[in-house]
Design an enzyme around this catalytic site. Sequence first.
Site, PDB file in Angstrom:
ATOM      1  N   GLY A  10       0.822  -1.204   0.000  1.00  0.00           N
ATOM      2  CA  GLY A  10       0.000   0.000   0.000  1.00  0.00           C
ATOM      3  C   GLY A  10       0.855   1.252   0.000  1.00  0.00           C
ATOM      4  O   GLY A  10       0.483   2.276   0.575  1.00  0.00           O
ATOM      5  N   GLY A  11       2.000   1.170  -0.673  1.00  0.00           N
ATOM      6  CA  GLY A  11       2.987   2.244  -0.613  1.00  0.00           C
ATOM      7  C   GLY A  11       2.658   3.503  -1.386  1.00  0.00           C
ATOM      8  O   GLY A  11       3.396   4.479  -1.297  1.00  0.00           O
ATOM      9  N   GLY A  13      -0.481   4.850  -1.027  1.00  0.00           N
ATOM     10  CA  GLY A  13      -1.658   5.384  -0.352  1.00  0.00           C
ATOM     11  C   GLY A  13      -1.358   6.574   0.538  1.00  0.00           C
ATOM     12  O   GLY A  13      -0.218   7.054   0.628  1.00  0.00           O
ATOM     13  N   TYR A  14      -2.392   7.033   1.213  1.00  0.00           N
ATOM     14  CA  TYR A  14      -2.314   8.250   2.035  1.00  0.00           C
ATOM     15  C   TYR A  14      -1.227   8.140   3.097  1.00  0.00           C
ATOM     16  O   TYR A  14      -0.412   9.055   3.272  1.00  0.00           O
ATOM     17  CB  TYR A  14      -3.676   8.490   2.687  1.00  0.00           C
ATOM     18  N   LEU A  15      -1.183   7.035   3.817  1.00  0.00           N
ATOM     19  CA  LEU A  15      -0.136   6.812   4.810  1.00  0.00           C
ATOM     20  C   LEU A  15       1.048   6.048   4.219  1.00  0.00           C
ATOM     21  O   LEU A  15       2.202   6.295   4.576  1.00  0.00           O
ATOM     22  CB  LEU A  15      -0.691   6.049   6.015  1.00  0.00           C
ATOM     23  N   GLY A  16       0.755   5.134   3.303  1.00  0.00           N
ATOM     24  CA  GLY A  16       1.802   4.289   2.739  1.00  0.00           C
ATOM     25  C   GLY A  16       2.944   5.064   2.110  1.00  0.00           C
ATOM     26  O   GLY A  16       4.125   4.718   2.286  1.00  0.00           O
ATOM     27  N   LYS A  44      -0.224   7.017  -9.549  1.00  0.00           N
ATOM     28  CA  LYS A  44       0.407   6.009  -8.695  1.00  0.00           C
ATOM     29  C   LYS A  44       1.656   5.431  -9.368  1.00  0.00           C
ATOM     30  O   LYS A  44       2.661   5.171  -8.704  1.00  0.00           O
ATOM     31  CB  LYS A  44      -0.588   4.904  -8.355  1.00  0.00           C
ATOM     32  N   LYS A 138     -10.198  -5.800  11.945  1.00  0.00           N
ATOM     33  CA  LYS A 138      -8.810  -5.710  12.399  1.00  0.00           C
ATOM     34  C   LYS A 138      -8.506  -6.786  13.448  1.00  0.00           C
ATOM     35  O   LYS A 138      -7.398  -7.331  13.489  1.00  0.00           O
ATOM     36  CB  LYS A 138      -8.518  -4.312  12.952  1.00  0.00           C
ATOM     37  N   HIS A 270     -17.425   6.247  14.147  1.00  0.00           N
ATOM     38  CA  HIS A 270     -16.061   6.461  14.623  1.00  0.00           C
ATOM     39  C   HIS A 270     -15.915   7.827  15.274  1.00  0.00           C
ATOM     40  O   HIS A 270     -15.302   7.965  16.342  1.00  0.00           O
ATOM     41  CB  HIS A 270     -15.072   6.319  13.466  1.00  0.00           C
TER      42      HIS A 270
END
Length: 312
Positions: A10-11, A13-16, A44, A138, A270
């Site tokens: 997931g590199g 992505g937003y955090l990746g 990407k 999770k 959430h």
Amino acid sequence: MAKSKVLIVGGTGYLGKRLVKASLANGHDTYILQRPEIGVDIEKVEMLISFKMQGAHLVTASFDDHRSLVDAVKLVDIVICAISGVHIRSHHILLQLKLVDAIKEAGNVKRFLPSEFGTDPARMKNAMGPGRVTFDDKMVVRKAIEEAGIPFTYVSANCFAGYFLGGLCQIGHVLPSRDSVVLLGDGNQKAIYVDEDDIATYTIKAIDDPRTLNKTLYLRPPQNILSQREVVQIWEKLIGKELKKSTLSKEEFLAPMKDLEYAEQVGLCHYYHVCYEGCLANFEIGEEGEEASKLYPEVNYTAVENYMKRYV
């Protein structure tokens, strides 16, 4: 001592993408899973090429091809997964079960960090539906990791600053108003806000640390444990203006639930647990966890006030 080899799933992505940058910056031999499903998503592709030019290795593999996953994880010591678990973007948490199977078969991985990076799901057994699906999924992945005997670190990063601070903790907002704000409840429940770049920095520091092995790493920068009212006060100080304030009771907040799309219902749940119940900061970290800012005091994390200056 030689640096660990790290595979990031997931590199782009937003955090990746931040995890890739932090891994490279820390001198790790960094591999990025390049999935055929990326197709002709040119942004990407360009990001992957950019990372390759910075020294990262691109490894082609697919969740639909078990052998390719096994071959990919055999190249590294550490696997970090950052695929999305946010329903408003995409929710692929259970795909990680295929990654768990590959890591188990490969037998060489010294540490797996699954895609968590939010509220600790182990503390959300009584969460409201349908939002609890995120936490339940999770926990399914955690159970598979532990039953497979795979060494792990779970990262509980709390609130991504971009999502929460930008909107003054109001759902559906990512830029702060200069005129008004709606306080959720009395606005006094504490939450924890972390710059996404800092999340990546702390995560990469933890991957080789024996103190975080088979534990949960909680990100609780002391200056960033604030209520919504305190966040609003910081913003008012920065712009030199007091906002018009109104309040929203928990009943009013939840009332629109039935008319929302499923992904929006999940997000609403959430926010409810964070902003009305204070689920992020209402407990002490026990022996099963460690706190990042205490383990790594050398990290000059971004305080909320400094983060919010970008919006002025």
